[in-house]
Write a protein that holds these residues in place. Structure first.
Motif, PDB file in Angstrom:
ATOM      1  N   ASN A 283      70.957  54.519  25.899  1.00  0.00           N
ATOM      2  CA  ASN A 283      70.389  55.859  25.766  1.00  0.00           C
ATOM      3  C   ASN A 283      69.023  55.911  26.425  1.00  0.00           C
ATOM      4  O   ASN A 283      68.046  55.398  25.877  1.00  0.00           O
ATOM      5  N   PRO A 284      68.905  56.531  27.598  1.00  0.00           N
ATOM      6  CA  PRO A 284      67.610  56.587  28.277  1.00  0.00           C
ATOM      7  C   PRO A 284      66.562  57.393  27.513  1.00  0.00           C
ATOM      8  O   PRO A 284      65.374  57.314  27.841  1.00  0.00           O
ATOM      9  N   LEU A 285      66.979  58.141  26.501  1.00  0.00           N
ATOM     10  CA  LEU A 285      66.022  58.903  25.695  1.00  0.00           C
ATOM     11  C   LEU A 285      65.392  58.049  24.594  1.00  0.00           C
ATOM     12  O   LEU A 285      64.467  58.495  23.920  1.00  0.00           O
TER      13      LEU A 285
ATOM     14  N   SER B  54      76.823  56.449  31.863  1.00  0.00           N
ATOM     15  CA  SER B  54      75.497  56.963  32.211  1.00  0.00           C
ATOM     16  C   SER B  54      75.172  58.261  31.475  1.00  0.00           C
ATOM     17  O   SER B  54      74.026  58.685  31.439  1.00  0.00           O
ATOM     18  N   ARG B  55      76.206  58.897  30.881  1.00  0.00           N
ATOM     19  CA  ARG B  55      75.969  60.179  30.216  1.00  0.00           C
ATOM     20  C   ARG B  55      76.390  60.204  28.742  1.00  0.00           C
ATOM     21  O   ARG B  55      75.847  60.975  27.956  1.00  0.00           O
TER      22      ARG B  55
ATOM     23  N   THR C  85      73.520  59.812  26.148  1.00  0.00           N
ATOM     24  CA  THR C  85      72.216  60.409  26.448  1.00  0.00           C
ATOM     25  C   THR C  85      72.063  61.717  25.678  1.00  0.00           C
ATOM     26  O   THR C  85      72.342  62.802  26.187  1.00  0.00           O
TER      27      THR C  85
END
Length: 443
Positions: free
Chosen positions: A191-193, A288-289, A292
Motif C-alpha cells: 500500500n503506497p499510502l 499495483s492498485r 491502494t
C-alpha cells in the motif's frame, strides 16, 4: 550494542522474515523432535548452511529455506537458562497456555488439536518454499542431509501446502494481498499510502514504532536479527460457509455480495473500498492498485467496506480505533493445504483443507495476540460491542454481522465457526549468526 538503525542486515536475517513468497508456489512444513542435544546442535549447524538470507533478488528466493525453534526446542538444545529467561514471556508459555486469550476454545481448544501440534515434542520447525513442486523437491533434497541419518533428531509431522496461480484460498478469496513495508529492507509494502514501518516492529535489534528497541533475547548473538513467528493450522469449513451464504441471500448475486461484505474484498481480491457495487477481477489481479486505499477518509460509516469485515479488522488503516494501528501491524502469510472443495458443492466431503498461517513480528503480545483477541474476537474497538470477525472469529452459531446500507442495514445472524484451529506453535526465528551460535557446544 544494537544493529545500525538505518539499514537492515539482510545477509543475516532469514528470508522467511521479510521476503514475500513467489506466486504461485509449493511449500512444506516439517516438525522435528530433538532427543539428543548434541545431535540437535549438529542439525542446526547444518541447516545454517542452507537457510536462505533475506538479501538478494526475487529470483534468489525461488527456493527458500527457513528454520524456527520453539521454547521447548531451545531447551532441548541446551541453551543456557539465562538466555532462556530473556525471551518474551508469551513465547516461554507457548500457544497452548495462551489458548483462551486467542479464542482457541470449544472445537478449537488444544485438547482437540492435531498431534503433535501444541505438545512439548515440537522443537524445530523447518519451512521450505519454492515456485513449483519440482523445485520444492530439489530444495528438500538439499536440506535432507541436515537431518537424515542423524540419530537423536526425529521428524514427527509434515504438512504440504500450496499457493495456486490465482492465489485463492479454500473459501475462494484471493489471499496474500496486503503486507507492510519495512524501513531499511528495500522491500516495498503493498500500500503506497502507508509509510514503511520501523524495522524493530519485525526484526529484533532495531528501533520500533515506539522509538525504542524491543526486548531482545541475550546474548546479542542470539537475539539480534531474529524475530518471533507464529504458526497455526486453520481448518476451513468451506461447505458450511457456502450454506450460510445461500441461506442468507435471495440469489447467487447476493451470495457474492454478502461474501464480499464479510471479507471486505470480492473473491477476485478487488477491494470494496475501490469497487463497492460489483467485482472487478482486473483490479483484483493488479498488485499495483488492489491495496491502494484507506477506509476512514472515504468510507467512515462502512457503506462500502463494513467496519466489522475481516479485512478492516485485520488492518483498520486510517479508521479511528483505540490505540495506534501501526503498533499492531503484522507480516502475515497464509498457505493453503488440502484439496479444494469443488464449486457448488454444499456438503462437506470429510477432507481436511484450510490454511497454514504464519505471523512474523517482534512483539507477540501487542501484535499477534492483540489482533487476535481485541480485533478478531471482539468488536469494541470499532464500536461493534462483542461482534466477532465474521470469517475467522470464533462464534458458535450465535454470531452476527451488520452490513450498513440505506435505509435499513442488513443484519446476518447465526454465524458459526467457519475456521477451526487445528494446532499451532510460538517460535523464534533466529538470524544466521544465531543459528551458528546455537550449533556451538557452548550454545
Amino acid at each position: 550494542m544494537v544493529a545500525d538503525e538505518t539499514a537492515l542486515d539482510l545477509h543475516d536475517i532469514q528470508a522467511g522474515v521479510l521476503r514475500p513468497r513467489p506466486t504461485p508456489y509449493a511449500a512444506t512444513y516439517i516438525l522435528f523432535r530433538i532427543d539428543d542435544p548434541v545431535a540437535g546442535r549438529h542439525m542446526i549447524g547444518r541447516l545454517a548452511e542452507v537457510v536462505s538470507p533475506a538479501a538478494g533478488s526475487e529470483a534468489a528466493i525461488d527456493r527458500a529455506v527457513s528454520v524456527a525453534l520453539t521454547f521447548a526446542g531451545l531447551k532441548a538444545l541446551g541453551v543456557p537458562q539465562a538466555s532462556l529467561d530473556s525471551f518474551a514471556w508469551e513465547f516461554q508459555q507457548g500457544m497452548v497456555a495462551r489458548a483462551s486469550a486467542l479464542g482457541d476454545v470449544g472445537e478449537s481448544a488444544p485438547d482437540h488439536w492435531e498431534k503433535p501440534l501444541g505438545t512439548a515434542d515440537v522443537h524445530v520447525v523447518l519451512v521450505v518454499t519454492a515456485r513449483d513442486q519440482a523445485m520444492l523437491e530439489a530444495a528438500l533434497d538439499r536440506v535432507r542431509p541436515a537431518f537424515e541419518q542423524l540419530a537423536g533428531v526425529v521428524p514427527i509431522w509434515r504438512q504440504d501446502c500450496h499457493a495456486l496461480p490465482n492465489e485463492k484460498e479454500p473459501f475462494g478469496f484471493r489471499d496474500g494481498i496486503s503486507h507492510p513495508g519495512v524501513e531499511g529492507s528495500g522491500i516495498p509494502g503493498s500500500n503506497p499510502l502507508e509509510a514503511p514501518l520501523k524495522a524493530g516492529e519485525f526484526v529484533l535489534g532495531y528501533r520500533d514504532e515506539m522509538g525504542g528497541f524491543p526486548p531482545m533475547p541475550e546474548p546479542a548473538a542470539l537475539g539480534r536479527n531474529g524475530t518471533y513467528v507464529v504458526f497455526r493450522k486453520l481448518h476451513q469449513r468451506v461447505a458450511e460457509f457456502r450454506r450460510f451464504l445461500k441461506a442468507s441471500a435471495a440469489d447467487a448475486a447476493e451470495e457474492e455480495w454478502i461474501a464480499a461484505k464479510m471479507m471486505g474484498r470480492w473473491r477476485s481480491g478487488a477491494p470494496l473500498a475501490l469497487c463497492p457495487l460489483h467485482d472487478d477481477p482486473e483490479l483484483g489481479a493488479d498488485a499495483s492498485r488492489s491495496n491502494t486505499f484507506l477506509f476512514q477518509k472515504d468510507d467512515p460509516v462502512g457503506y462500502a467496506t463494513p467496519r466489522g469485515s475481516h479485512c478492516r479488522r485485520m488492518n483498520p488503516r486510517d479508521t479511528p480505533v483505540a490505540g495506534e494501528v501501526r503498533l499492531h501491524r503484522m507480516i502475515r502469510r497464509g498457505t493453503a493445504y488440502g484439496p479444494l472443495l469443488p464449486e457448488g458443492v454444499l456438503e462437506d466431503d470429510g477432507k481436511d483443507r484450510g490454511l497454514m498461517f504464519a505471523f512474523v513480528g517482534s512483539h507477540l503480545k501487542r501484535q499477534f495476540e492483540f489482533v487476535q483477541s481485541e480485533w478478531i474476537n471482539d468488536g469494541v474497538f470499532l464500536g461493534l460491542e462483542n461482534a466477532r470477525d465474521p470469517v475467522t472469529g470464533s462464534p458458535d452459531g450465535d454470531g452476527s454481522f451488520s452490513i450498513p446500507r440505506k435505509p435499513i442495514p442488513k443484519r446476518l445472524r447465526g454465524l458459526s465457526r467457519f475456521v477451526v484451529t487445528r494446532g499451532g506453535e510460538y517460535c523464534f526465528m533466529p538470524s544466521l549468526t544465531a543459528l551458528r551460535w546455537l550449533a556451538a557446544p557452548e550454545g
